[in-house]
Design a protein around this motif. Structure first.
Motif, PDB file in Angstrom:
ATOM      1  N   SER A 267       7.320  -5.071  14.537  1.00  0.00           N
ATOM      2  CA  SER A 267       6.321  -4.001  14.590  1.00  0.00           C
ATOM      3  C   SER A 267       6.896  -2.621  14.296  1.00  0.00           C
ATOM      4  O   SER A 267       6.144  -1.677  14.084  1.00  0.00           O
ATOM      5  CB  SER A 267       5.608  -4.004  15.942  1.00  0.00           C
ATOM      6  OG  SER A 267       6.555  -3.854  16.949  1.00  0.00           O
ATOM      7  N   SER A 269       8.411  -2.023  11.590  1.00  0.00           N
ATOM      8  CA  SER A 269       8.362  -1.888  10.131  1.00  0.00           C
ATOM      9  C   SER A 269       7.451  -0.718   9.783  1.00  0.00           C
ATOM     10  O   SER A 269       6.404  -0.552  10.404  1.00  0.00           O
ATOM     11  CB  SER A 269       7.799  -3.157   9.498  1.00  0.00           C
ATOM     12  OG  SER A 269       8.477  -4.296   9.982  1.00  0.00           O
ATOM     13  N   LYS A 270       7.824   0.061   8.757  1.00  0.00           N
ATOM     14  CA  LYS A 270       7.014   1.254   8.462  1.00  0.00           C
ATOM     15  C   LYS A 270       5.617   0.860   8.000  1.00  0.00           C
ATOM     16  O   LYS A 270       4.638   1.408   8.471  1.00  0.00           O
ATOM     17  CB  LYS A 270       7.718   2.113   7.410  1.00  0.00           C
ATOM     18  CG  LYS A 270       8.876   2.886   8.025  1.00  0.00           C
ATOM     19  CD  LYS A 270       9.329   4.060   7.180  1.00  0.00           C
ATOM     20  CE  LYS A 270      10.651   4.582   7.734  1.00  0.00           C
ATOM     21  NZ  LYS A 270      11.816   4.135   6.982  1.00  0.00           N
ATOM     22  N   THR A 271       5.536  -0.083   7.080  1.00  0.00           N
ATOM     23  CA  THR A 271       4.230  -0.530   6.602  1.00  0.00           C
ATOM     24  C   THR A 271       4.149  -2.049   6.739  1.00  0.00           C
ATOM     25  O   THR A 271       5.095  -2.743   6.372  1.00  0.00           O
ATOM     26  CB  THR A 271       4.032  -0.124   5.125  1.00  0.00           C
ATOM     27  OG1 THR A 271       4.122   1.297   5.028  1.00  0.00           O
ATOM     28  CG2 THR A 271       2.673  -0.588   4.600  1.00  0.00           C
TER      29      THR A 271
END
Ligand SMILES: Cc1cc2nc3c(=O)[nH]c(=O)nc-3n(C[C@H](O)[C@H](O)[C@H](O)COP(=O)(O)OP(=O)(O)OC[C@H]3O[C@@H](n4cnc5c(N)ncnc54)[C@H](O)[C@@H]3O)c2cc1C
Ligand SMILES: Nc1ncnc2c1ncn2[C@@H]1O[C@H](COP(=O)(O)O)[C@@H](O)[C@H]1O
Lengths: 309, 236
Positions: A267, A269-271
């Motif tokens: 979670s 992760s940037k996108t």
């Protein structure tokens, strides 16, 4: 005040995570930054332009023996009288950071995702990606292991020089018998793009879908826990609370439901892009972009669209 | 062995975000430590010897310690103190560990995620340490070890004593049965006081990752639109 940064190299090139560590150290604004690398390297300029004012090169020690390497780095740190050692939080970095902290009697923080704030606290990931903690290190000396993909590499040119430091390379306790490199693969923890498959892909024979898409995006591949438990994929690809915690710029999850234990590891992760045929899949709540559809239909089209782009 | 919130726990904090909210939380043996324990038992059975579990924590961990005893450890030592951080834990365990031939920790605790106790113990005991181990075989006081490295794996050989940290793949965790659960009640759980050590870090406040803004859905018939959106946002 002085900071020592260990810059990992691969085939004589500085790794991106190592350069992130140098840039992090420069942004600490806490004194002179010395970069340190082992064996073949890319030279002074590449680290000087992002904020290092000197470079120490240690002799090649053969295979990465964490004991030998940490003892050598600790000697340089003592010799240069640095107060902070910055390392990237790779497998290699996680191996040496505690040993260096032990040898220097320094305070240690791993999984660091922020610069020190005005109170001197750093933020580190805890609860396997479910939360962050603000931690104050009390020691006069500190070792910080910083999470890859958490910091930009910024220009900050310094006049710089090579530095010689005498170290005694100790005898390591371990003997290398065999090296099994997964060649040509981007290490998952450092990858900027990760394509991940879950049980929705039905079987290992369908992983070409994941791999073709990964090829287009120069991405590493990952999987959910049941997929590695069933041995569809190697366990080293298992991400989540009991697998690897990752922080890529882009995470694409295909046929993964989004269980809390899976989300824990990804979670940050940037996108996040989720492709799942079930519109009620919990993963959509944690996603930035989503496609409700059948992976066997959507993924080839997506790969094709990227190829044509 | 570390005792951690069950993996399904929704993490929340209290007291102005300075404390982990334990309300309704079930505590379990850290999953990697179950592997460490099972592998320890396999090695002890093959070479002769016993396995001791060692935990730094309060009596609230006793149920999880009993679980470890029911999996097969012969005895347990609990150092009676709040585990402040990995360095505190390693300093508490080191004087006990030095009497043993091998220490197996987990790759990391799933709450602190320090991943540090193995390396810290190695440094403190002046033993070799090998991180993220996926295979160990011990014979004639020599260990053959496979462990994960960035982008691959390597096989090493090392003489005992050694500290290693358990990674998934090391073994299948053993499940206690009725008989072993009964036997575990009789096994010694020794509680010892903590030693004085300098506190290396202070955990001040906690926060949760920012919530997502809501998902933008792309029609399944047109994945090219997703590529356009990702490009527009400079994500790819
Ligand atoms: C102690 C413990 C630790 C755990 N740790 C982890 C961990 O670290 N990492 C982890 O991942 N899990 C972990 N789990 C497991 C976790 O709870 C879930 O069971 C797991 O993540 C589910 O994997 P999955 O999403 O691949 O499979 P499933 O839950 O079976 O989901 C498959 C998904 O694929 C979708 N699907 C099916 N067919 C298609 C299709 N043709 N096209 C598109 N979508 C399709 C379905 O709608 C479904 O949402 C852990 C569990 C426990 C108890
Ligand atoms: N409180 C504790 N008591 C005993 N062992 C611990 C404790 N905390 C961590 N460990 C061990 O150290 C490993 C790594 O922990 P950490 O450095 O917190 O990620 C765990 O998997 C355990 O094996």
């Amino acid at each position: 005040m002085a900071i020592l940064v260990f810059v990992e190299t691969q085939d004589g090139k500085y790794k991106k995570a190592g350069l992130e560590a140098v840039s992090y150290a420069a942004q600490m604004n806490a004194g002179e930054v010395t970069a340190l690398c082992i064996g073949e390297h890319e030279g002074l300029d590449a680290v000087a332009k992002i904020g290092a004012s000197s470079l120490v090169v240690l002799p090649d020690m053969g295979h990465f023996d964490a004991q030998k390497v940490s003892s050598a780095i600790s000697q340089v740190a003592s010799n240069l009288n640095v107060d902070t050692v910055v390392i990237s939080n790779s497998y290699a970095g996680k191996d040496i950071a505690p040993q260096i902290a032990g040898q220097l009697k320094a305070s240690l923080a791993t999984n660091v995702v922020s610069l020190p704030n005005a109170q001197g606290e750093v933020t580190r990931g805890v609860y396997s990606g479910k939360a962050f903690a603000q931690v104050k290190l009390n020691g006069a000396k500190k070792v910080l292991a910083i999470t890859p993909n958490s910091f930009d590499i910024l220009d900050n040119t310094q006049t710089a020089a090579m530095k010689e430091v005498d170290v005694t390379i100790s005898e390591g306790g371990v003997v290398l018998k065999e090296l099994k490199k997964v060649t040509g693969k981007i290490p998952l923890t450092e990858a900027e793009v990760v394509i991940s498959g879950g049980r929705g892909l039905k079987g290992p024979e369908n992983w070409n879908l994941v791999e073709d898409l990964a090829d287009e995006l120069n991405a590493a591949t990952a999987c959910s826990k049941p997929v590695s438990d069933m041995e569809w994929r190697p366990h080293s690809e298992h991400v989540g609370q009991t697998g690897i915690t990752i922080k890529p710029n882009l995470y694409i999850a295909i046929g993964i439901s989004g269980a809390i234990q899976h989300l824990a590891g990804v979670s940050s992760s940037k996108t996040i892009v989720v492709i799942n045929k079930d519109p009620e899949a919990p993963f959509f709540k944690a996603a930035d972009y989503g496609i409700v559809g059948d992976a066997f239909d959507v993924i080839p089209k997506l790969t094709e669209a990227l190829r044509n782009n | 062995m570390s005792v951690v919130p069950d993996t399904t726990t929704k993490i929340a904090f209290t007291d102005n975000d300075t404390k982990f909210n334990t309300d309704g939380v079930t505590f379990i043996v850290n999953p990697y430590d179950e592997l460490a324990l099972t592998k320890g038992l396999e090695i002890a059975e093959a070479n002769g010897g016993t396995v001791t579990v060692c935990h730094v924590g309060s009596s609230s961990s006793d149920a999880a310690i009993r679980k470890a005893l029911s999996i097969g450890a012969s005895e347990a030592i609990r150092i009676d103190a709040e585990p402040l951080d990995s360095q505190f834990v390693a300093s508490q365990i080191a004087p006990i560990a030095k009497e043993y031939d091998m220490v197996i920790t987990g790759r990391e605790s799933i709450d602190y995620n320090g991943g540090a106790v193995c390396g810290l113990l190695g440094a403190e005991l002046n033993w070799p340490s090998v991180n993220v181990v996926t295979e160990i075989a011990v014979a004639d006081r020599k260990a053959t070890i496979e462990h994960d490295i960035d982008g691959g794996r390597e096989e090493l050989e090392v003489n005992l004593p050694v500290v290693v940290s358990a990674q998934k793949d090391l073994c299948e965790p053993r499940i206690p049965n009725m008989k072993s659960i009964m036997q575990a009640r009789m096994k010694p759980l020794n509680v010892v006081p903590a030693i004085e050590v300098t506190q290396q870090s202070e955990y001040h406040t906690y926060d949760l990752p920012p919530a997502k803004q809501g998902v933008k859905l792309v029609d399944a018939s047109d994945p090219a639109a997703l590529v356009e959106m990702l490009k527009l946002e400079k994500i790819i």
